[in-house]
Structures are given as C-alpha cells and as structure tokens.
Write a protein that holds these residues in place. Structure first.
Motif, mmCIF file in Angstrom:
data_model
loop_
_atom_site.group_PDB
_atom_site.id
_atom_site.type_symbol
_atom_site.label_atom_id
_atom_site.label_comp_id
_atom_site.label_asym_id
_atom_site.label_seq_id
_atom_site.Cartn_x
_atom_site.Cartn_y
_atom_site.Cartn_z
ATOM 1 N N LYS A 121 -30.716 31.688 4.742
ATOM 2 C CA LYS A 121 -31.360 30.673 5.560
ATOM 3 C C LYS A 121 -32.186 29.719 4.708
ATOM 4 O O LYS A 121 -32.101 28.496 4.872
ATOM 5 N N ALA A 122 -32.980 30.248 3.799
ATOM 6 C CA ALA A 122 -33.830 29.401 2.952
ATOM 7 C C ALA A 122 -32.986 28.474 2.080
ATOM 8 O O ALA A 122 -33.323 27.296 1.914
ATOM 9 N N ILE A 123 -31.897 28.990 1.540
ATOM 10 C CA ILE A 123 -31.023 28.171 0.689
ATOM 11 C C ILE A 123 -30.370 27.068 1.511
ATOM 12 O O ILE A 123 -30.365 25.895 1.109
ATOM 13 N N LEU A 124 -29.834 27.409 2.681
ATOM 14 C CA LEU A 124 -29.184 26.399 3.513
ATOM 15 C C LEU A 124 -30.188 25.364 4.021
ATOM 16 O O LEU A 124 -29.864 24.181 4.120
ATOM 17 N N ASP A 125 -31.419 25.783 4.309
ATOM 18 C CA ASP A 125 -32.470 24.835 4.692
ATOM 19 C C ASP A 125 -32.759 23.872 3.545
ATOM 20 O O ASP A 125 -32.907 22.666 3.740
ATOM 21 N N HIS A 126 -32.851 24.410 2.342
ATOM 22 C CA HIS A 126 -33.101 23.588 1.150
ATOM 23 C C HIS A 126 -31.967 22.583 0.941
ATOM 24 O O HIS A 126 -32.218 21.407 0.672
ATOM 25 N N LEU A 127 -30.737 23.038 1.104
ATOM 26 C CA LEU A 127 -29.593 22.139 0.944
ATOM 27 C C LEU A 127 -29.567 21.088 2.049
ATOM 28 O O LEU A 127 -29.121 19.962 1.816
ATOM 29 N N GLY A 128 -30.059 21.428 3.231
ATOM 30 C CA GLY A 128 -30.172 20.451 4.309
ATOM 31 C C GLY A 128 -31.147 19.336 3.958
ATOM 32 O O GLY A 128 -30.894 18.160 4.243
ATOM 33 N N ILE A 129 -32.252 19.694 3.330
ATOM 34 C CA ILE A 129 -33.225 18.701 2.877
ATOM 35 C C ILE A 129 -32.590 17.796 1.827
ATOM 36 O O ILE A 129 -32.734 16.572 1.862
ATOM 37 N N GLU A 159 -20.232 30.615 1.780
ATOM 38 C CA GLU A 159 -20.747 29.547 2.644
ATOM 39 C C GLU A 159 -21.695 28.630 1.863
ATOM 40 O O GLU A 159 -21.628 27.406 1.972
ATOM 41 N N ILE A 160 -22.572 29.230 1.074
ATOM 42 C CA ILE A 160 -23.508 28.452 0.263
ATOM 43 C C ILE A 160 -22.735 27.631 -0.767
ATOM 44 O O ILE A 160 -23.012 26.439 -0.963
ATOM 45 N N GLU A 161 -21.766 28.253 -1.402
ATOM 46 C CA GLU A 161 -20.940 27.562 -2.395
ATOM 47 C C GLU A 161 -20.199 26.378 -1.747
ATOM 48 O O GLU A 161 -20.137 25.289 -2.320
ATOM 49 N N ALA A 162 -19.681 26.566 -0.552
ATOM 50 C CA ALA A 162 -18.979 25.489 0.153
ATOM 51 C C ALA A 162 -19.920 24.325 0.445
ATOM 52 O O ALA A 162 -19.539 23.159 0.323
ATOM 53 N N LYS A 163 -21.157 24.631 0.815
ATOM 54 C CA LYS A 163 -22.145 23.580 1.101
ATOM 55 C C LYS A 163 -22.483 22.809 -0.169
ATOM 56 O O LYS A 163 -22.609 21.576 -0.136
#
Length: 71
Positions: free
Chosen positions: A50-58, A14-18
């Motif tokens: 969660k922290a990684i996806l939040d960071h990628l959202g920023i 999921e992180i890789e896809a983002k």
C-alpha cells in the motif's frame, strides 16, 4: 529506484507493472530476509504494498504536472 523483495509474488509483480507503466527506471533486488516489498527512491525507503503504491500514485501526479519546453 530499487525494488527489493523476498520472493517474486503477485504483489511484487503489481508494483513492477506500475513502475513500468510510469516509465520509471528501476532495478530489482531479491533479499531473502525481507518480510514485505521495499522501494528505495533516493533517500526514501518505502515498505509494504500500500505504501509503495501510494508513493507511486504521488509520483504519477507529479509526472502529469511536468512540462516539456523546446526552447
């Protein structure tokens, strides 16, 4: 950026896809001693889904505010 992980799990995928969705350059590195995925962005080390996806959202928000100038 470097995405470090223990096993290639759905969370890591999921992180890789983002990362791919945002067209960010990154490398993957398997580290058997890690408990949670970790993203290294410059000097920042972000651990956990969660922290990684939040960071990628920023970062996604910042990408939308960049402008291209063909001066």
């Amino acid at each position: 950026m470097t995405l470090e992980y223990q096993i290639l799990s759905p969370v890591v995928q999921e992180i890789e896809a983002k990362l791919k969705e945002l067209s960010l350059a990154f490398t993957k590195k398997q580290i058997t001693k890690l408990k949670t995925p970790r993203l290294i962005d410059g000097r920042q080390k972000i651990s956990g889904q969660k922290a990684i996806l939040d960071h990628l959202g920023i970062i996604a928000g910042e990408l939308n505010s960049w402008y291209y100038c063909d001066c």
